[in-house]
Design an enzyme around this catalytic site. Structure first.
Site, PDB file in Angstrom:
ATOM      1  N   LYS A  33     -96.546 -30.883 -49.899  1.00 11.19           N
ATOM      2  CA  LYS A  33     -97.333 -30.292 -48.935  1.00 11.19           C
ATOM      3  C   LYS A  33     -98.315 -29.200 -49.544  1.00 11.19           C
ATOM      4  CE  LYS A  33     -95.707 -26.925 -46.071  1.00 11.19           C
ATOM      5  NZ  LYS A  33     -96.621 -26.016 -45.827  1.00 11.19           N
ATOM      6  N   ASP A  60    -101.276 -29.185 -44.883  1.00 14.66           N
ATOM      7  CA  ASP A  60    -100.909 -28.237 -43.651  1.00 14.66           C
ATOM      8  C   ASP A  60    -101.759 -27.051 -43.651  1.00 14.66           C
ATOM      9  OD1 ASP A  60     -99.029 -26.981 -41.993  1.00 14.66           O
ATOM     10  OD2 ASP A  60     -97.747 -26.219 -43.469  1.00 14.66           O
ATOM     11  N   LYS A  62    -102.968 -26.460 -40.361  1.00 17.52           N
ATOM     12  CA  LYS A  62    -102.673 -26.072 -38.967  1.00 17.52           C
ATOM     13  C   LYS A  62    -103.924 -25.608 -38.111  1.00 17.52           C
ATOM     14  CE  LYS A  62     -98.061 -23.764 -40.271  1.00 17.52           C
ATOM     15  NZ  LYS A  62     -98.227 -24.096 -41.635  1.00 17.52           N
ATOM     16  N   ASP A  65    -108.717 -24.466 -33.179  1.00 16.29           N
ATOM     17  CA  ASP A  65    -110.078 -23.665 -33.070  1.00 16.29           C
ATOM     18  C   ASP A  65    -110.618 -24.614 -31.973  1.00 16.29           C
ATOM     19  OD1 ASP A  65    -112.699 -22.912 -33.534  1.00 16.29           O
ATOM     20  OD2 ASP A  65    -112.221 -22.674 -35.572  1.00 16.29           O
ATOM     21  N   PRO A  67    -112.338 -27.439 -29.855  1.00 14.85           N
ATOM     22  CA  PRO A  67    -112.238 -29.119 -30.173  1.00 14.85           C
ATOM     23  C   PRO A  67    -113.149 -29.623 -31.028  1.00 14.85           C
ATOM     24  CG  PRO A  67    -111.846 -28.560 -27.615  1.00 14.85           C
ATOM     25  CD  PRO A  67    -112.304 -27.446 -28.179  1.00 14.85           C
ATOM     26  N   ASN A  68    -114.338 -29.322 -31.009  1.00 16.61           N
ATOM     27  CA  ASN A  68    -115.741 -29.764 -31.601  1.00 16.61           C
ATOM     28  C   ASN A  68    -115.134 -29.249 -33.143  1.00 16.61           C
ATOM     29  OD1 ASN A  68    -118.023 -30.900 -32.219  1.00 16.61           O
ATOM     30  ND2 ASN A  68    -118.574 -28.945 -33.059  1.00 16.61           N
ATOM     31  N   THR A 135     -91.489 -21.679 -37.533  1.00 19.53           N
ATOM     32  CA  THR A 135     -90.000 -21.167 -37.795  1.00 19.53           C
ATOM     33  C   THR A 135     -89.650 -20.133 -38.231  1.00 19.53           C
ATOM     34  OG1 THR A 135     -90.291 -22.574 -39.629  1.00 19.53           O
ATOM     35  CG2 THR A 135     -89.233 -23.728 -38.235  1.00 19.53           C
ATOM     36  N   ARG A 218     -89.450 -22.437 -51.032  1.00 21.32           N
ATOM     37  CA  ARG A 218     -88.919 -21.414 -51.876  1.00 21.32           C
ATOM     38  C   ARG A 218     -87.766 -21.966 -52.617  1.00 21.32           C
ATOM     39  NH1 ARG A 218     -90.326 -16.570 -47.779  1.00 21.32           N
ATOM     40  NH2 ARG A 218     -90.225 -18.540 -46.373  1.00 21.32           N
TER      41      ARG A 218
END
Ligand code: C5P
Length: 244
Positions: A33, A60, A62, A65, A67-68, A135, A218
């Protein structure tokens, strides 16, 4: 669905550290990742380093924003699947994240952009998974309902799955189709340091809850012996009964 797979989060400061980890884990780990820390510092240099070695990349970032803008970012991400030269074993981008709190229109725009760009470039479209609730956020009232609502939103918008904690995975399994992917971070082998994560679970609990991909940072990356730590988790995965 096959056995769950381990994803190692390449959350380190420098490219040299990342390179050492990738080499140490070469025999054991197929998916890495790349998150905001590495991608902000090294961009496609780090993803390509993995891809030319045939490693699967989980990008990753995330995206969250309008949509465009998300559609444009997803297009750029899909373009990372194209090899810069004539590399033979160049692995296409395996998976990327968008944030479900961006809403239906944003999620749909992400899927549409990925489909179009993958078709245009003649590459396999990466899996798109939606982050539900981080999480690191503690358990609170209605959290399970919120995660489920966001998982169903992701499903309706055409995403391939979601990122959620082990605690919500069984609920998502109950209400979403069997092939809907569940990615679970916050994995801690028994006795490992929890850090800033709040909703944590052991690899075995993650498998038994129906998780398809276990994201571990970690406990492997900061271990004295990352290879040993990764192999112990892989062993626990293969000894656990997948209930998905
Ligand atoms: O070090 P640790 O195992 O806690 O790392 C977990 C990784 O998973 C981090 O890279 C973090 O960004 C990511 N992640 C998470 N929770 C989410 C989504 C991603 O912890 N909901």
């Amino acid at each position: 669905m096959n056995k769950a797979q381990l994803i190692v989060a390449l959350d380190v400061d420098t490219f040299d550290q990342a390179q050492k980890l990738i080499e140490d884990l070469d025999d054991s780990v197929d998916i890495f990742k790349v998150g905001s820390q590495m991608f902000t510092a090294y961009g496609p240099f780090v993803t390509r380093y993995l891809q030319v070695r045939g490693k699967k990349v989980f990008l990753d970032l995330k995206f969250h924003d309008i949509p465009n803008t998300v559609a444009s970012a997803v297009k750029s991400a899909v373009s990372l699947s194209v090899a810069p030269g004539n590399e033979q074993d160049f692995a296409p981008l395996h998976m990327l994240t968008v944030h479900t709190c961006g809403g239906h229109e944003m999620l749909e725009a992400a899927v549409k952009a990925a489909d179009e760009q993958a078709k245009k470039l003649k590459v396999k479209r990466p899996l798109i998974v939606g982050v539900t609730v981080l999480t690191s956020q503690a358990k609170e009232d209605k959290l399970q309902a919120l995660v489920l609502e966001r998982a169903l939103l992701a499903k309706r918008a055409g995403l391939d799955g979601v990122v959620a904690s082990v605690e919500e995975a069984p609920l998502i399994r109950r209400y979403c189709p069997k092939d809907f992917i569940i990615v679970t971070p916050g994995i801690r082998p028994a006795g490992a340091d929890v850090g800033d994560q709040k909703r944590v679970a052991t690899p075995q609990a993650a498998i038994e809850s129906g998780s398809n991909y276990l994201v571990v940072g970690r406990p492997i990356v900061q271990a004295d012996n990352p290879k040993k730590s990764a192999q112990a988790i892989i062993k626990e995965i293969s000894n656990s009964a997948f209930l998905g």
